[in-house]
Design an enzyme around this catalytic site. Structure first.
Site, PDB file in Angstrom:
ATOM      1  N   TYR A 201      -1.109  -1.903   2.870  1.00 48.82           N
ATOM      2  CA  TYR A 201      -1.754  -1.179   3.934  1.00 48.82           C
ATOM      3  C   TYR A 201      -2.913  -0.349   3.402  1.00 48.82           C
ATOM      4  O   TYR A 201      -3.148   0.847   3.539  1.00 48.82           O
ATOM      5  CB  TYR A 201      -0.667  -0.170   4.288  1.00 48.82           C
ATOM      6  CG  TYR A 201       0.669  -0.725   4.321  1.00 48.82           C
ATOM      7  CD1 TYR A 201       0.981  -1.852   4.897  1.00 48.82           C
ATOM      8  CD2 TYR A 201       1.698  -0.077   3.734  1.00 48.82           C
ATOM      9  CE1 TYR A 201       2.512  -2.274   5.095  1.00 48.82           C
ATOM     10  CE2 TYR A 201       3.149  -0.589   3.678  1.00 48.82           C
ATOM     11  CZ  TYR A 201       3.473  -1.643   4.315  1.00 48.82           C
ATOM     12  OH  TYR A 201       4.787  -2.012   4.287  1.00 48.82           O
ATOM     13  N   HIS A 202      -3.722  -0.914   2.601  1.00 51.72           N
ATOM     14  CA  HIS A 202      -4.949  -0.321   2.057  1.00 51.72           C
ATOM     15  C   HIS A 202      -6.154  -0.975   2.599  1.00 51.72           C
ATOM     16  O   HIS A 202      -7.223  -1.070   1.763  1.00 51.72           O
ATOM     17  CB  HIS A 202      -5.139   0.083   0.628  1.00 51.72           C
ATOM     18  CG  HIS A 202      -3.814   0.636   0.059  1.00 51.72           C
ATOM     19  ND1 HIS A 202      -3.210   0.699  -1.003  1.00 51.72           N
ATOM     20  CD2 HIS A 202      -3.077   1.647   0.771  1.00 51.72           C
ATOM     21  CE1 HIS A 202      -2.182   1.260  -1.050  1.00 51.72           C
ATOM     22  NE2 HIS A 202      -2.266   2.151  -0.035  1.00 51.72           N
ATOM     23  N   PRO A 203      -6.420  -1.042   3.820  1.00 50.30           N
ATOM     24  CA  PRO A 203      -7.579  -2.032   4.039  1.00 50.30           C
ATOM     25  C   PRO A 203      -9.027  -1.326   3.852  1.00 50.30           C
ATOM     26  O   PRO A 203      -8.875   0.008   4.455  1.00 50.30           O
ATOM     27  CB  PRO A 203      -7.640  -2.352   5.499  1.00 50.30           C
ATOM     28  CG  PRO A 203      -6.358  -1.484   6.060  1.00 50.30           C
ATOM     29  CD  PRO A 203      -5.932  -1.359   4.980  1.00 50.30           C
TER      30      PRO A 203
ATOM     31  N   HIS B  17      -5.372  -4.550  -0.634  1.00 46.73           N
ATOM     32  CA  HIS B  17      -4.192  -4.746  -1.578  1.00 46.73           C
ATOM     33  C   HIS B  17      -3.353  -5.503  -1.492  1.00 46.73           C
ATOM     34  O   HIS B  17      -2.299  -5.270  -0.502  1.00 46.73           O
ATOM     35  CB  HIS B  17      -3.831  -3.212  -2.231  1.00 46.73           C
ATOM     36  CG  HIS B  17      -4.598  -2.361  -2.910  1.00 46.73           C
ATOM     37  ND1 HIS B  17      -4.800  -0.977  -2.848  1.00 46.73           N
ATOM     38  CD2 HIS B  17      -5.912  -2.721  -3.797  1.00 46.73           C
ATOM     39  CE1 HIS B  17      -5.777  -0.561  -3.404  1.00 46.73           C
ATOM     40  NE2 HIS B  17      -6.432  -1.503  -4.109  1.00 46.73           N
TER      41      HIS B  17
END
Length: 549
Positions: free
Chosen positions: A473-475, A300
């Site tokens: 921070y949403h890999p 994101h």
């Protein structure tokens, strides 16, 4: 130093690994080894919700602090990727938002051929994991390890003001982002309990650490590779420091890789599992060819808009000067005060165009001026509106930077490679401005600090996003769950590595597509569901709950 044979070896004690270690060791007949590269995460910064700003902005014993490769569509910048290190993984340093995503995210997984992953089928696992502050209801669970609460400052005038401003701008208001309808402005639920961060480790590991003879937890353990013999994972090699002796632990049943979207593919590649061409570049012999390892990276992208606040009611007023010391001391001595909050209790899920079937934008409203992952400290009262694009078309990769297991992975997100991504973020910036300029925020809104009133045209907004956009921070997606005919699939619907026995990947890396929201709660759900599968239990009965059309 634990070696020998265990039934299960879990690599990584993050949001998924903590769950698996706890659930599998419920069976006293099995021995579980949990390997974590970081430490125990007992710092007050981890425990105190307000510590999040310090945790995410710099490399430390709590934060891997990765940098990406130069991003070609983001002015060739190397972009900062904080990832949690230590017990709890990224749930020990994240913003503590409890968001499941949209119901259609999971129905889409089912439509991709992944049996068992529809919204109705994952709902009981969300509920089993949860201990909701208000008790069980149609959408929430009670009695689970993960404490979920409403924020303590939901009556703050700025939180109330931004929700009212959203309504004035013509958007919906929702009473529960995890309930009937996600779309609209509202309050966030948090993984905070009694003023303390409730990480996966706090919920799942802390109650059992030292209590179960069949669970061995080793911190400071860097995995070198998974051992594979005759098509089966048989164990793990790890060490307790660079240059230290390599230890071999064997698994009689399964090895479970739970190291996250960056390091799970890295561990597989170090083990000879991946694209033979890429492995050969680092002198690694191919043990099992799977070209999808490290592909399909999704994340994101986020931009932050800042405004001055005309009243001294933001977090800056609470922590300016010596007041920061007071906040820390008050929290340490009494558990009270500003340290109990994360500063992020309101936001929204919105559509960037009306024809979409679900929101593709998420707004996070922060009671402070936040720029560049809290690395820039603004010495004035103000607030921030994060604009996050939820459903990127851009895809990146994770590859080896080196055959050294102590080296960082090579990360390339390819943010903003797709025009649709650029359009959505551009529209999100305009929506955020429109909301903040509503009458409900008139008593508090000062000048627009960032990007500033001069950034208005499509070209100007795009240039600003290229220069200042960051990950939120949403890999996910780098060990994609899929059907066997999918050339990018790494694991099947049970998270088993396709073509190998005794090896699974269980974490955010298996998500085939990004969910519409923060990824911690979905990762915990995945681990809860796969724990049942590993133990041979029948899946929990599907729960059809009403959701907005």
């Amino acid at each position: 130093m634990p070696e020998g044979t265990f039934d299960y070896i879990v690599i990584g004690a993050g949001s998924a690994g903590s769950v698996l270690a706890a659930r599998l060791s419920e069976d006293p007949q099995v021995r579980v080894l949990l390997l974590e590269a970081g430490g125990k995460n007992t710092s007050v910064l981890v425990r105190m919700p307000a510590g999040v700003g310090s945790l995410i902005k710099k490399k430390s014993k709590h934060n891997w602090g990765f940098w990406s490769e130069p991003e070609p569509f983001m002015d060739n910048r190397r972009m900062w990727h904080p990832r949690g290190k230590g017990l709890g993984g990224s749930s020990a340093i994240n913003g503590m938002l409890y968001v499941r995503g949209h119901a259609r995210d999971y129905d889409q997984w089912r439509q991709m051929g992944l049996e068992g992953w529809s919204h109705a089928e994952v709902m009981p696992y969300f509920r089993r994991a949860e201990d909701f502050q208000e008790g069980a209801n149609t959408y929430h669970g009670q009695g689970g390890p993960l404490k979920v609460s409403w924020g303590e400052r939901s009556e703050h005038p700025l939180y109330k003001g931004v929700i009212a401003a959203g309504a004035q701008a013509g958007h919906k208001v929702t009473d529960d982002f995890n309930g009937l309808e996600q779309e609209g402005f509202g309050r966030y639920q948090l993984t905070i309990h009694d003023g303390q961060r409730w990480s996966a480790a706090r919920g799942y590991l802390a109650p059992i650490a030292g209590q179960r003879a069949n669970l061995t937890i080793v911190t400071g353990a860097r995995t070198h590779r998974v051992l594979v013999e005759n098509g089966r994972a048989t164990g793990v090699e790890y060490s307790l420091g660079q240059g230290k002796a390599v230890v071999t632990a064997l698994a009689s049943r399964e090895v479970l890789v739970c190291a996250g979207a960056f390091q799970s593919p890295q561990i597989l590649q170090l083990s000879g599992i991946g694209d033979p061409e890429q492995l050969g570049k680092h002198g690694i012999a191919t043990v099992h060819a799977r070209k999808g390892v490290g592909q399909n990276l999704q994340d994101h992208l986020d931009v932050t808009l800042n405004w001055a606040c005309t009243q001294p009611i933001t977090l800056y007023n609470d922590i300016r000067g010596l007041r920061m010391l007071k906040v820390g001391l008050e929290y340490l001595l009494t558990g009270k005060g500003t340290g109990r909050q994360n500063g992020l209790e309101a936001g929204a899920f919105l559509k960037s165009r009306p024809d979409l079937d679900r929101p593709d934008l998420q707004l996070h409203f922060v009671l402070a001026i936040m720029q560049e992952h809290a690395k820039v400290a603004a010495k004035r009262d103000g607030f921030t509106m994060h604009v996050c694009q939820l459903r990127p078309e851009s895809r990146g990769t994770v590859s080896l930077g080196s055959a050294d297991p102590y080296a960082d992975p090579a990360i390339l997100c390819d943010f903003m490679a797709a025009e649709e991504d650029r359009r959505a973020v551009r529209e999100g910036v305009r929506i955020a401005r429109e909301v903040v300029n509503q009458p409900a925020l008139d008593p508090y809104r000062g000048e627009e600090i960032w990007p500033g009133e001069g950034v208005r045209s499509d070209d100007d907004i795009d240039a600003w996003v290229r220069a200042k956009g960051e990950t939120i921070y949403h890999p996910v997606g780098t060990c994609k769950m899929g059907v066997a005919s999918d050339p990018l699939a790494v694991v099947d619907k049970d998270c088993k590595v396709i073509g190998l026995e005794g090896l699974r990947v269980v974490d955010a890396s298996v998500m085939p597509t990004l969910v519409g929201g923060n990824t911690n709660a979905p990762t915990i759900m995945i681990a809860e569901k796969i724990a049942d599968q590993i133990r041979g239990r029948a899946p929990l009965a599907p729960e059809e709950v009403p959701v907005a059309a």
